[in-house]
Motif scaffolding. Sequence first.
Motif, PDB file in Angstrom:
ATOM      1  N   GLU A   5       0.834  -1.208   0.000  1.00 19.19           N
ATOM      2  CA  GLU A   5       0.000   0.000   0.000  1.00 19.19           C
ATOM      3  C   GLU A   5       0.864   1.252   0.000  1.00 19.19           C
ATOM      4  OE1 GLU A   5      -2.357  -0.655   3.474  1.00 19.19           O
ATOM      5  OE2 GLU A   5      -3.993  -1.602   2.371  1.00 19.19           O
ATOM      6  N   ARG A   6       1.973   1.200   0.729  1.00 19.38           N
ATOM      7  CA  ARG A   6       2.855   2.381   0.798  1.00 19.38           C
ATOM      8  C   ARG A   6       3.558   2.618  -0.529  1.00 19.38           C
ATOM      9  NH1 ARG A   6       5.133   6.249   3.433  1.00 19.38           N
ATOM     10  NH2 ARG A   6       7.359   6.709   3.298  1.00 19.38           N
ATOM     11  N   ALA A   8       2.711   1.763  -3.399  1.00 22.29           N
ATOM     12  CA  ALA A   8       1.763   2.059  -4.475  1.00 22.29           C
ATOM     13  C   ALA A   8       1.658   3.555  -4.729  1.00 22.29           C
ATOM     14  CB  ALA A   8       0.386   1.496  -4.129  1.00 22.29           C
ATOM     15  N   LYS A   9       1.944   4.357  -3.705  1.00 25.33           N
ATOM     16  CA  LYS A   9       1.816   5.811  -3.821  1.00 25.33           C
ATOM     17  C   LYS A   9       2.957   6.440  -4.608  1.00 25.33           C
ATOM     18  CE  LYS A   9      -0.389   5.885   0.741  1.00 25.33           C
ATOM     19  NZ  LYS A   9      -0.263   6.370   2.151  1.00 25.33           N
ATOM     20  N   PHE A  10       4.013   5.665  -4.839  1.00 24.90           N
ATOM     21  CA  PHE A  10       5.184   6.198  -5.523  1.00 24.90           C
ATOM     22  C   PHE A  10       5.391   5.461  -6.841  1.00 24.90           C
ATOM     23  CE2 PHE A  10       5.710   6.434  -0.909  1.00 24.90           C
ATOM     24  CZ  PHE A  10       5.817   7.808  -0.744  1.00 24.90           C
ATOM     25  N   ASP A  11       6.283   5.979  -7.679  1.00 24.73           N
ATOM     26  CA  ASP A  11       6.512   5.379  -8.994  1.00 24.73           C
ATOM     27  C   ASP A  11       7.732   4.470  -9.027  1.00 24.73           C
ATOM     28  OD1 ASP A  11       4.299   6.473 -10.214  1.00 24.73           O
ATOM     29  OD2 ASP A  11       5.341   8.302 -10.802  1.00 24.73           O
ATOM     30  N   ALA A  34      -3.934   0.815  -6.588  1.00 20.74           N
ATOM     31  CA  ALA A  34      -3.894   1.739  -5.449  1.00 20.74           C
ATOM     32  C   ALA A  34      -3.026   2.961  -5.719  1.00 20.74           C
ATOM     33  CB  ALA A  34      -3.378   1.008  -4.209  1.00 20.74           C
ATOM     34  N   GLY A  35      -2.386   3.003  -6.885  1.00 24.01           N
ATOM     35  CA  GLY A  35      -1.467   4.089  -7.186  1.00 24.01           C
ATOM     36  C   GLY A  35      -2.057   5.152  -8.090  1.00 24.01           C
ATOM     37  N   ASN A  36      -1.208   6.106  -8.465  1.00 20.38           N
ATOM     38  CA  ASN A  36      -1.636   7.219  -9.318  1.00 20.38           C
ATOM     39  C   ASN A  36      -1.860   6.793 -10.767  1.00 20.38           C
ATOM     40  OD1 ASN A  36      -1.390   9.021  -7.124  1.00 20.38           O
ATOM     41  ND2 ASN A  36       0.802   9.308  -7.530  1.00 20.38           N
ATOM     42  N   ARG A  37      -1.428   5.576 -11.097  1.00 19.77           N
ATOM     43  CA  ARG A  37      -1.557   5.098 -12.472  1.00 19.77           C
ATOM     44  C   ARG A  37      -2.774   4.193 -12.659  1.00 19.77           C
ATOM     45  NH1 ARG A  37       3.695   5.428 -15.167  1.00 19.77           N
ATOM     46  NH2 ARG A  37       5.247   6.300 -13.741  1.00 19.77           N
ATOM     47  N   ARG A  38      -3.654   4.170 -11.700  1.00 19.55           N
ATOM     48  CA  ARG A  38      -4.780   3.225 -11.714  1.00 19.55           C
ATOM     49  C   ARG A  38      -5.653   3.329 -12.958  1.00 19.55           C
ATOM     50  NH1 ARG A  38      -6.278   7.151  -7.925  1.00 19.55           N
ATOM     51  NH2 ARG A  38      -5.271   5.942  -6.266  1.00 19.55           N
TER      52      ARG A  38
END
Length: 246
Positions: A5-6, A8-11, A34-38
Amino acid sequence: IRLAERVAKFDTNVMICGETGTGKEMFAQGIHNAGNRRNEPFVGINCGAVPENLLESILFGTEKGAFTGAENSEGLFETAGKGTLFLDEIDSMPPAMQAKLLRVLQEKKVRRVGSSKEIPVMCRIISATNVDVEDALSEKRIRSDIYYRLASVSIHVPPLRNRGKDVLLLAEEFIDRFQAIFRTKIEGMAGEVKEIFLSYDWPGNVRELEHVIENALLVTKENEHELRLHHIPEKLFRDRKTDVKI
């Protein structure tokens, strides 16, 4: 799960390690979702299932005339776009191909086979392996330079036999899933079935458990409301342990 989960927030690139059937692709898909690329593509390939002579063209694409029969075709790096490219069984990728992949990761550009045009690489890379990474590195199955590029973060998914009563939670989830498909009336598992599930080693991990539950629900009768011994494969309790308590 918390680590997944953590990250997932980064690239950052992620490598997921675990035995066959532990759910590595599910983790990869979860990180993507869960990330910005969803909202971008999630594209996966099993590197061990593709012949060496095809892997380069599948990943990088081809230019018409590059070889006999070649047409203009985008590779998976292009298909993934700004999304996620999932490379499963990365240890099965030939060393020469790993070297070419390393160049792409370093330069963040890819060239189709037979082309001189460079295409920017914008996708995130999530890779997975079902072998011990230290062994793979020492045996040169994974190049150390590409490992450090792919494994900015490593996530180990433990085998089902080491996850305690997770097996019962997963079994209940699969019962609910297949009950909706097969329209059975199974509401749970008998105590003896739970005991066997907890004592069995599950060499096939979560995938094997899912298979067992699916088959069990297929053989239940309309008037049965719980899974019992006669519903599950005999191999699960042929050499059962007797010291597991519910």
